[in-house]
Design a protein around this motif. Structure first.
Motif, mmCIF file in Angstrom:
data_model
loop_
_atom_site.group_PDB
_atom_site.id
_atom_site.type_symbol
_atom_site.label_atom_id
_atom_site.label_comp_id
_atom_site.label_asym_id
_atom_site.label_seq_id
_atom_site.Cartn_x
_atom_site.Cartn_y
_atom_site.Cartn_z
ATOM 1 N N ASP A 373 0.877 -1.583 0.047
ATOM 2 C CA ASP A 373 0.201 0.079 0.182
ATOM 3 C C ASP A 373 0.742 1.156 -0.278
ATOM 4 O OD1 ASP A 373 -0.162 0.904 3.451
ATOM 5 O OD2 ASP A 373 0.096 -0.923 2.755
ATOM 6 N N ARG A 376 -2.762 6.673 -1.988
ATOM 7 C CA ARG A 376 -3.962 6.253 -3.160
ATOM 8 C C ARG A 376 -3.913 5.109 -3.896
ATOM 9 N NH1 ARG A 376 -7.003 11.492 -4.931
ATOM 10 N NH2 ARG A 376 -7.438 9.976 -6.966
ATOM 11 N N PHE A 377 -3.176 3.985 -2.966
ATOM 12 C CA PHE A 377 -2.903 2.122 -3.484
ATOM 13 C C PHE A 377 -2.782 1.639 -2.720
ATOM 14 C CE2 PHE A 377 1.566 2.599 -3.883
ATOM 15 C CZ PHE A 377 2.011 1.230 -3.840
ATOM 16 N N ARG A 398 -12.961 4.986 -4.812
ATOM 17 C CA ARG A 398 -11.662 4.236 -5.225
ATOM 18 C C ARG A 398 -12.255 3.121 -5.696
ATOM 19 N NH1 ARG A 398 -12.492 0.026 -0.317
ATOM 20 N NH2 ARG A 398 -13.184 -2.110 -1.110
ATOM 21 N N SER A 451 -7.608 1.947 -6.189
ATOM 22 C CA SER A 451 -6.840 3.258 -6.535
ATOM 23 C C SER A 451 -7.581 4.293 -5.909
ATOM 24 C CB SER A 451 -6.468 3.510 -7.513
ATOM 25 O OG SER A 451 -7.460 3.418 -8.385
#
Length: 471
Positions: A373, A376-377, A398, A451
């Motif tokens: 992680d 933003r992902f 997401r 994402s």
């Protein structure tokens, strides 16, 4: 007369962190063999010529894991869900009030997380406890102490009864070391195992006398209970209003019918700390207990355990506990393992996710594991059991990419249905309604890449769920 095991599986096992977590506590873990402690407990009472199907009392979060583990060992059980934990006395009362429990039964109230290595001696003690319970006593099992343990409560034996039992002269809270040694020297004290035998009407009569409010609330919780799939869900409002307490304090310390069966050579442990697991573990010539990918050099009297293929090497240490998972490592002096609970409390205040769950999280449809992680992902590995499916859902924050690694997937994406085979993928944009199904006979394995601006598990809206979940 039916003998019904009642297995209590509500504990969090915080002193066995980092392996035991709130979402997957110690009773669900294989700490002393191939089976979990819960499975070991249930299998002790698998002889249907002697015992009836067990009742398991647990919380909502663990219900599917418990059902799966019992299915794996071929045990049919009535699983009762407490809306909130209220200690052992309400659980004992609920078991006595269940409509499927015969009035002339003897109930065995059993922790789900204890270790017993000498089964024959254990069942002999159980037989004595059951016979004493049939005579109208509230019975507990006591273990002859082997050392001055300060982490257990003690029972002082009184007048001798039939069936190799005694009346209880007194309950004693956890003593300091000097007092514990005095108990050992006296020879009349036993460790309190938290295992009880009683007839339903005996417990109900005691609660009517000593805590009628608790009894009334438990009666309402059972009367208003509902079936939820294969589970019995107690009424939340009725059960939630109970002022919970232990069966020791609520009944055993107040009744005139308290009895104890002294037991020896059970190989009993409450598996309540890493030092306790060292005590009962198989030791090498240097006194070490090891499990997993472990290399020890000049190491003595230590407990070293690793999971998830993580290597641990120690050099020149003595009397340590070293436990490693993918996301946390504990290193402690073996004499201080009771203090792990304090570490967990600190982590809770810091709102650390390592208290709640592992990187591997189990769901009724299978499991997912966080692989990586960042900003933003997030990357996860999903395993969906054959014939199972995730909820029909969407996310507000997401998008997701699914890549099939092994097996076959059916993906519902808004109004279309897509069949995916190995090495094929699909993109699920933010806000689309989607569902994942494994139609095959083999596990479906995917890599999921998320994402977006927020990747928390609570960013989910469920429209339909096979397992009755709403969040």
């Amino acid at each position: 007369m039916t003998i019904i095991p009642v297995i209590l599986s509500g504990g969090a096992g915080v002193r066995l962190w980092p392996l035991s977590r709130q979402d997957y506590p110690k009773q669900l873990l294989p700490l002393t063999g191939d089976l979990s402690l819960l499975q070991q407990t249930a299998k002790r009472f698998a002889d249907r010529g002697v015992y009836g199907d067990p009742v398991v009392i647990c919380n909502d979060a663990h219900r599917f894991a418990i059902a799966e583990q019992l299915l794996q060992i071929g045990i049919a059980a009535r699983i009762v869900i407490e809306p909130v934990g209220k200690n052992t006395a309400p659980a004992a009362a609920v078991a006595a009030l269940l409509p499927e429990v015969p009035a002339d039964a003897v109930l065995l109230l059993l922790p789900s997380d204890h270790v017993i290595t000498h089964e024959q001696a254990f069942h002999q003690a159980i037989a004595s406890a059951v016979a004493t319970a049939r005579d109208g006593y509230m019975v507990t099992m006591g273990v002859t102490p082997t050392h001055p343990e300060t982490g257990f409560g003690y029972i002082r034996q009184g007048e001798v009864l039939p069936h190799a039992a005694c009346k209880i002269a007194a309950f004693v809270e956890k003593p300091d070391a000097a007092t514990a040694q005095q108990y050992i020297n006296a020879g009349t004290y036993l460790w309190n195992t938290g295992i009880f035998a009683y007839r339903p009407q005996t417990l109900i009569a005691e609660l009517e006398q000593h805590n009628p409010a608790m009894l009334a609330a438990c009666q309402q919780a059972v009367a208003k209970a509902v079936r939820d799939l294969d589970f019995t869900r107690l009424d939340k409002e009725s059960f939630g209003g109970i002022i919970g307490d232990s069966i020791d304090y609520t009944v055993m310390e107040k009744t005139t019918k308290a009895a104890v069966v002294p037991a020896t050579n059970l190989g009993w442990s409450d598996a309540g700390s890493w030092s306790a697991l060292w005590d009962i573990g198989h030791k090498d010539a240097a006194g070490n207990v090891r499990q997993g990918d472990v290399t020890l050099m000049d190491t003595r009297n230590s407990y070293v355990r690793t999971h998830d293929k993580q290597l641990i090497a120690t050099i020149g240490v003595d009397n340590l506990v070293v436990v490693a998972t993918k996301d946390a490592i504990l290193i402690a002096d073996k004499s201080r393992t009771q203090d792990v609970k304090q570490v967990v409390e600190q982590l809770k205040k810091q709102q650390r996710s390592e208290v709640q769950h592992h990187r591997m999280v189990y769901r009724p449809w299978g499991s997912y594991e966080s692989i990586d992680d960042g900003d933003r992902f997030q990357v996860k590995r999903l395993v969906v059991k054959p014939g199972q499916k995730l909820s029909l859902q969407k996310h507000f924050h997401r998008a997701e990419h699914w890549v099939v690694v092994n097996g076959t997937a059916i993906v519902q994406k808004d109004n279309e249905e897509v069949l995916l085979c190995e090495n094929e993928s699909i993109y699920l944009p933010l806000g689309c309604v989607h569902r994942l199904v494994n139609p095959g006979k083999l596990p479906l394995i995917l890599v999921e890449v998320q994402s977006g601006s927020y990747l928390g598990e609570d960013d989910i809206v469920r429209f339909e769920d096979t397992y009755g979940r709403v969040a």
